[in-house]
Write a protein that holds these residues in place. Structure first.
Motif, PDB file in Angstrom:
ATOM      1  N   ALA A 129      22.804  46.910  49.139  1.00 19.53           N
ATOM      2  CA  ALA A 129      22.936  47.859  50.240  1.00 19.53           C
ATOM      3  C   ALA A 129      24.362  48.381  50.368  1.00 19.53           C
ATOM      4  O   ALA A 129      24.589  49.588  50.552  1.00 19.53           O
ATOM      5  N   THR A 186      25.233  52.310  50.139  1.00 21.34           N
ATOM      6  CA  THR A 186      25.511  53.018  51.397  1.00 21.34           C
ATOM      7  C   THR A 186      26.971  52.986  51.823  1.00 21.34           C
ATOM      8  O   THR A 186      27.425  53.889  52.519  1.00 21.34           O
ATOM      9  N   LEU A 245      17.909  48.808  52.752  1.00 21.93           N
ATOM     10  CA  LEU A 245      17.964  47.951  51.567  1.00 21.93           C
ATOM     11  C   LEU A 245      18.309  46.506  51.911  1.00 21.93           C
ATOM     12  O   LEU A 245      17.769  45.572  51.306  1.00 21.93           O
TER      13      LEU A 245
END
Length: 573
Positions: free
Chosen positions: A484, A488, A552
């Motif tokens: 993640a 991101t 995620l």
């Protein structure tokens, strides 16, 4: 004549090929996996329908109809139930047995979302609760030990002092380890046992912090001053206790889908512990061990190997050049932006080793064809690492050494170019964007430079392979948090730190599978789902390429499979 020979050779080769493929297709699989998304990390066939396994190796991978031709009467059928199967994760950098075992055993001082320590009062209570709940460990060790505190997440925005820890106990040593692993704090009893007093001088590469207007230690120890205490206290749990800690660390890695782990800075006691566990057949996954070359480089020179024995191998050596950025001990090429604490003007961090030592270590490693992992967080540390590699390569040749940069939190683009030219493999730490991104923006490097911490985008733009890691016990070995953060770059506060450094999900997954397999010289055996490779798999709750990237971190590991043997399944699955 040429045409006749060519035709004859074609007939012979065709017969041989037909015989070979017939033998292959005639084999019955031990297991066939199907019924979900299968992401292979093989660019030639990134998504497939089924996988067949024989004797722990991938026998066939592709369309379900083709793979099912290997189904025999004894073949076990595994229905993925719509879940996603990927190659088992390969640990690009972590400390599975020593640090991971400690993390899984001692008082958990992590802040939310991983823990619940929010201030010094809650930290003190955690230590008291752990001591009360673990009387046997306290009796054996004679101390109270905690791991994972972070001043950036404490309401007081400071390290606990000896007085804070004296409030937990004045009879037992109390020692706590900063989440970076590079700083610790002890109560008065711990400082007494370590021999730190007003008369103590700072060790090379370390700092004994002092009370204001005094030389009396305030309890906080940095760098090599801390490591000396940590190593001493880690022995307090006894041989059996250390073995159990090691197993706890390995189990933690397995629960997050890792089928290959790393012991990224091993001391002799940790090596002995892993050898003991391996000889007893208790290690379920492969572990690549990198002994600390500042402690014992002879064991590296004598025993480094690319072959596992009982699931462990001495893979190379580890050198630590500087400290941690969140603790202001990473060696920068400029002063820190707004450091929290009592620092002199122009302070730029700590150098753990001299330029001469670093150069000597790389000369030795390149002369003996030993893979080196080098912890270098700040730009100043990378300058030293690059210079040492250049010097060693000029003398011994560049070769295919796969020298590894560990962390590379603060880098300049010219350094990225140098690493590409010198064929240095970057193992980066994008989880920092989540855990300390706000701290880096506000205090360590400032808002502009913070956008480029752990610069995966710069390496991807150059077409370079790279790994991403958790550095557990610095954080939990949470594979989905690694994924993640890489995709991101979302901070705790919700900020996106460096949108141009983000990469897509498949690139991020390669940095956890096939590329770290390459890092370890194991890309021919691991890291992708291809015929002939080990049947090392992780099953995730959902397809990470098909969900909102912002979710995620919420994906879970359903099962971990090592060479077709399920070694972990989540409760209720």
């Amino acid at each position: 004549m040429t045409n006749f020979l060519s035709s004859k050779l074609f007939i012979i080769s065709t017969v041989a090929f037909t015989t070979l493929t017939s033998n292959v297709f005639a084999q019955d699989a031990d297991t066939i996996y199907k019924g979900g998304t299968i992401l292979t990390m093989d660019d030639a066939a990134p998504r497939i329908e089924a996988v067949a396994v024989k004797d722990g190796l991938i026998l066939a991978a592709g369309a379900a109809a083709d793979v099912e031709s290997h189904q025999g009467e004894a073949t076990r059928l595994v229905d993925l139930g719509g879940a996603a199967m990927l190659p088992g994760f390969v640990d690009s950098h972590g400390h599975v047995a020593a640090g991971g075992g400690m993390q899984a055993t001692v008082a958990d001082l992590l802040a939310p979302p991983d823990g619940d320590v929010i201030d010094i009062a809650s930290l003190q209570q955690k230590l008291r609760d752990w001591a009360e709940d673990n009387p046997d460990l306290v009796d054996v060790s004679g101390l109270i030990l905690g791991f994972g505190y972070d001043p950036a997440q404490l309401a007081e925005n400071r390290h606990p002092t000896r007085e804070d820890l004296d409030a937990v106990s004045t009879e037992l040593p109390v020692y706590i380890v900063h989440q970076s692993g590079h700083i610790g704090a002890g109560n008065s009893k711990a400082l007494e046992l370590l021999g730190y007093s007003a008369n103590s001088e700072d060790p090379e590469g370390g700092v004994i912090r002092r009370m204001q207007d005094s030389r009396e230690p305030d309890g906080v120890l940095e760098g090599n001053a801390h490591f000396a205490g940590l190593f001493q206290f880690s022995f307090s749990f006894g041989e059996e206790g250390r073995l159990q800690m090691g197993l706890a660390g390995i189990d933690s890695w397995i629960s997050y889908g890792f089928t290959t782990a790393q012991e990224g800075r091993a001391d002799p006691a940790t090596i002995n512990m892993l050898q003991t566990l391996a000889a007893a057949g208790k290690i379920k996954i492969d572990i690549a061990i990198y002994p600390d070359v500042m402690i014992d480089r002879e064991i590296v020179e004598k025993h480094h190997s690319r072959a596992y024995k009982n699931r462990i191998r001495i893979a190379g050596g580890k050198l630590t050049i500087d400290g941690s950025p969140q603790g202001f001990t990473a060696l920068r090429d400029k002063p820190y932006y707004d450091p929290v604490g009592d620092y002199p003007a122009g302070y730029s961090g700590l150098a753990y080793e001299s330029v001469e030592t670093i150069n000597d270590m790389f000369d030795w490693a390149y002369e003996n064809d030993i893979q080196m992992l080098s912890h270098a967080n700040g730009e100043g540390a990378s300058d030293r690492l690059i210079a040492a590699v250049e010097q060693a390569a000029a003398k011994h040749g560049l070769g295919d050494r796969r020298t590894v940069l560990i962390h590379g939190q603060f880098l300049r683009e010219d350094q990225v170019d140098a690493y590409q030219r010198l064929k240095v493999f970057p193992s980066l730490f994008p989880m920092h964007t989540f855990y300390w991104g706000d701290w880096h923006r506000d205090h360590t490097v400032g808002p502009d430079a913070a956008d480029n911490i752990s610069p995966t985008g710069w390496f991807a733009k150059r077409g370079m392979k790279f790994g991403t890691h958790h550095d557990a016990p610095v954080a939990n070995p949470n594979s989905m948090r690694v994924l993640a953060a890489t995709v991101t770059r979302r901070t705790r506060s919700g900020d996106i730190l460096g949108p141009t450094q983000r990469v897509d999900v498949m690139t991020a997954l390669k940095a956890m599978t096939i590329w770290p397999a390459y890092q370890h010289f194991e890309e021919d055996k691991k890291g992708s789902i291809e015929v002939g490779k080990l049947a090392d798999f992780v099953i995730l709750s959902e397809d990470p390429t098909a969900v909102d990237p912002e979710t995620l971190a919420e994906l879970t590991v359903v099962a971990t499979i090592k060479e077709d043997v399920e070694i972990y399944r989540a409760a209720g699955e």
